[in-house]
Design an enzyme around this catalytic site. Structure first.
Site, PDB file in Angstrom:
ATOM      1  N   ASN A  84      35.242  32.929  37.375  1.00  0.00           N
ATOM      2  CA  ASN A  84      36.535  32.541  36.347  1.00  0.00           C
ATOM      3  C   ASN A  84      37.050  31.778  35.804  1.00  0.00           C
ATOM      4  O   ASN A  84      36.639  30.581  36.366  1.00  0.00           O
ATOM      5  CB  ASN A  84      37.733  33.865  36.953  1.00  0.00           C
ATOM      6  N   HIS A 144      26.984  41.774  39.136  1.00  0.00           N
ATOM      7  CA  HIS A 144      27.459  42.055  40.244  1.00  0.00           C
ATOM      8  C   HIS A 144      26.975  40.707  41.178  1.00  0.00           C
ATOM      9  O   HIS A 144      25.725  40.130  41.525  1.00  0.00           O
ATOM     10  CB  HIS A 144      26.515  42.791  41.492  1.00  0.00           C
ATOM     11  N   HIS A 203      38.992  43.498  34.028  1.00  0.00           N
ATOM     12  CA  HIS A 203      38.162  42.376  33.167  1.00  0.00           C
ATOM     13  C   HIS A 203      37.534  44.156  31.614  1.00  0.00           C
ATOM     14  O   HIS A 203      36.678  43.482  32.224  1.00  0.00           O
ATOM     15  CB  HIS A 203      37.218  42.271  33.473  1.00  0.00           C
TER      16      HIS A 203
END
Ligand code: HDD
Length: 683
Positions: free
Chosen positions: A143, A334, A70
């Site tokens: 995603n 995170h 990414h």
């Protein structure tokens, strides 16, 4: 509107450069920055030139490691607002009060390519959201596919090594069409479902603003009574889900490698703020085992027809960052950044992620104090005994241990009533084993579900994508093994792919035949037909009828479309009435692939090659084409099979005599449909 996050950003902005002279890092004013300090005109440079040394050293240290995956992305700030209280199933403060707007930062990304790679590659897109809630930061790191390639995070390094450029020559950049990925796929059938998504048009979104987002894993909501509910998160774009076509996506990689990044930036600057609805699929704990797959398996979806998506709020992105590096590059997501009311499940992929993200930030951002970086800083107060480390930004005072009496016992511990996080109490027992759960075994059922849920054109694009990708694989046995895997998904698919890549599809495999899930098809996710933010090219030349062009431009712009006048050269064109009409861009600087639709006005000439190429390319990529007046006959000559007389046809080609009042509306309706796949081929 200035929210808490924006106030915080204001408080850490670097001083205004107009407030004083150029200085060194130590604040010493500089009188000359173009020549180093030397002995004589041509003499050696002096070590004592602290300004020179500082300037060069700082430059030498400008880069930090890019994200291992990414790396290429674009981000923006905005807000999230719930529609109503979600207290029945979660105590999360940001999901209680419909009047509370929680600031967010969202970063979209591709996965495979490095920071400087092109946007429109065939790849998964990251959709990571940081909610700056009153109870601390919550990160939903998702995603644009609802499933993932592997089931257990211990396989992540293997998968990423396989998909990344090959180690000996660092080829290919931003592409999955190479031997190592397909070698891995052919040997690891758990990848198949997500590979189906990757071969679909979902992997080449028209815009970040036009893609869905998914939390992928099953998470847990926990309410104030401590009761848990399984939850799957879905972002649905207000503008509908729209994709490019592969041929177009490849051309854009060269024409405008920043295509998706630019689109996000420009629309926010123009005040056309992207918006998504957050939806949840809620599954009571007692239904955990009532599916034909395991809820903990991230290669599976919960079909929306089985568990409907319940809308709970909306997110609007309304502010571009001020500095790409400081904000978009340094943002640190995170999965373990959760707030009270949101908890994990034992999904082994999620558990691995909960380790990996913190670990990677320590390296990428140079130490443990990265939460001090403005984009990462919570708006909730931070008080703890974590100390020191590289890049410590704060001056802590008082004691640094618990329990203490010298610091009056501060910071004190909170109760759950006062907002403390408490992990869901759960009974867990079993043997210590290293083995994939047998409930994760079925890799073909949902790959077949996806395939069977696609419309004809989507299936064709998937076949084309497999043919392209496997056609680039030099190892014939890898091609054959992948096709063998496809025979377990669909015999038709396997046969069509095999024919394209010169291998044989074995017959006789049993393929699953699940009921299709219509919600998976792009055909059913097109949105409400809005043309907002659609890029419409009007091809103008000398002789154009400017009154009609202006009227059409106004009408389309009023519906939110972005209309640009393109001419063979920049400046102005002469109108039919002898006046001039300003041009927005010269044709050589743009291309049909950068627009959603094209309009040919009366009086303009279409004999030039670039103009004809523009129209033919728009046609090949399924884009709506409108022509009126004399331009309609020119279009008929250019695309004889496509023009079927005046009016709107099924091929998205709209023609009308000059002055026809219905033309603009019919053209806008076609633009709202995005693309027309069922077109006669070009002569
Ligand atoms: Fe990951 C980045 C999404 C599995 C390890 N991941 C990263 C980003 C997104 C995702 C959107 C970019 C965040 C940003 O914009 O900064 N990752 C996913 C999803 C997954 C997933 C939806 C599966 C459901 N990831 C996954 C696994 C691991 C990682 C299984 C490791 C065990 N991911 C990382 C990472 C990255 C990352 C190495 C690279 C940079 C970063 O975290 O900050 O830690």
């Amino acid at each position: 509107m200035t929210d808490e996050k924006q106030k915080q950003r204001d408080s850490v902005r670097a001083p205004d450069p107009s407030d004083g002279p150029l200085t060194t890092d130590q604040g010493v004013a500089v009188e000359h920055t173009d020549d180093s300090l030397t002995v004589g005109d041509r003499g050696p440079t002096l070590l004592e030139d602290f300004h020179f040394r500082e300037k060069i050293t700082r430059f030498d240290h400008e880069r930090i490691p890019e994200r291992v995956v990414h790396a290429r992305g674009a981000g923006a700030y905005g807000f999230f607002q719930p529609y109503a209280s979600c207290a029945d199933f979660t105590r999360a403060a940001f999901l209680q009060d419909p009047s509370l707007r929680t600031p967010v930062f969202v970063r979209f990304s591709t996965v495979q390519g490095p920071r400087g790679s092109a946007d429109t590659v065939r790849d998964v897109r990251g959709f990571a959201t940081k909610f700056y809630t009153p109870e601390g930061n919550y990160d939903l790191v998702g995603n644009n596919f609802p499933v993932f390639f592997i089931q257990d995070g211990i396989k992540f390094p293997d998968f990423v090594h396989a998909v990344k450029p090959e180690p000996h020559n660092e080829i290919p950049t931003g592409a999955s069409a190479h031997d190592t990925l397909w070698d891995f796929v052919s040997l690891q059938p758990e990848t198949l479902h997500t590979i189906m998504w990757l071969m679909s048009d979902r992997a080449i979104p028209r815009s970040y603003r036009m893609m869905q987002g998914f939390g992928v894993h099953t998470f847990r909501f926990v309410n104030a009574a401590g009761h848990g509910t399984f939850v799957k998160f879905h972002w649905k774009p207000k503008l509908g889900v729209h994709s490019l076509v592969w041929d177009e996506a490849q051309e854009i990689q060269g024409r405008d490698p920043d295509f998706n990044r630019r689109d996000l930036w420009d629309t926010i600057e123009a005040g056309q703020y992207p918006e998504w609805e957050l939806g949840v699929q809620l599954i009571p704990e007692e239904d955990e085992h009532s599916f034909d797959f395991d809820l903990l398996d991230a290669t599976k979806i919960v079909p929306e027809e089985q568990v409907p998506v319940r809308p709970i709020g909306r997110m609007v992105l309304n502010r571009n960052p001020d500095n790409f590096f400081a904000e978009t590059e340094q943002v640190a997501f995170h999965t373990a950044n959760v707030v009270p009311g949101i908890d994990f499940t034992n999904d082994p992929l999620l558990q691995a992620r909960n380790f990996s993200y913190l670990d990677t930030q320590l390296l990428r951002l140079g130490g443990p104090n990265f939460a001090h970086i403005p984009v990462n800083r919570p708006v909730a107060g931070v008080r703890n005994n974590q100390r020191d480390g590289f890049h410590q930004e704060q001056i802590h005072t008082g004691t640094n241990y618990t329990p203490n009496s010298l610091g009056a016992g501060c910071p004190v511990l909170a109760s759950t009533d006062a907002g403390a996080y408490r992990h869901l109490t759960e009974q867990v027992d079993g043997q210590k084993i290293r083995r994939r759960s047998p409930s994760f075994d079925n890799h073909y059922l949902q790959a077949a579900l996806f395939w069977r849920s696609m419309s004809d054109w989507e299936q064709q694009h998937i076949i084309d994508a497999f043919r392209f990708e496997l056609g680039k694989v030099s190892a014939k046995d890898v091609r054959a093994r992948t096709v063998e895997q496809l025979t377990l998904v669909s015999a038709d698919l396997a046969k069509a792919v095999a024919e394209g890549v010169g291998v044989h599809a074995p017959e006789g495999s049993q393929t699953p035949t699940p009921e299709p899930s219509p919600a998976l098809s792009l055909e059913n996710n097109k949105g409400d037909g809005s043309i907002a933010t659609r890029q419409i090219a009007v091809l103008v030349t000398d002789g154009v009828d400017d009154a009609q062009v202006t009227a059409l431009k106004e009408a389309l712009t009023a519906e939110g479309a972005i209309v640009e006048l393109l001419a063979p050269q920049d400046g102005t064109v002469r109108t039919a009435g002898g006046g001039t009409l300003p041009v927005d861009r010269a044709l050589p600087t743009v291309a049909a692939v950068l627009y959603d639709a094209v309009l040919l006005p009366d009086g303009a000439q279409f004999s030039d090659d670039p103009v004809r190429r523009f129209v033919r390319n728009s046609y090949r990529h399924g884009k709506p084409i409108g022509a009126y007046g004399e331009a309609a006959s020119a279009l008929e000559e250019l695309l004889p099979a496509a023009v079927t007389g005046p009016g709107v046809n099924d091929h998205g080609v709209i023609t009308a005599p000059a002055g026809d009042d219905g033309f603009g509306t019919a053209f806008a309706a076609a633009v709202g449909k995005h693309r027309f796949w069922d077109r006669p081929p070009l002569a």
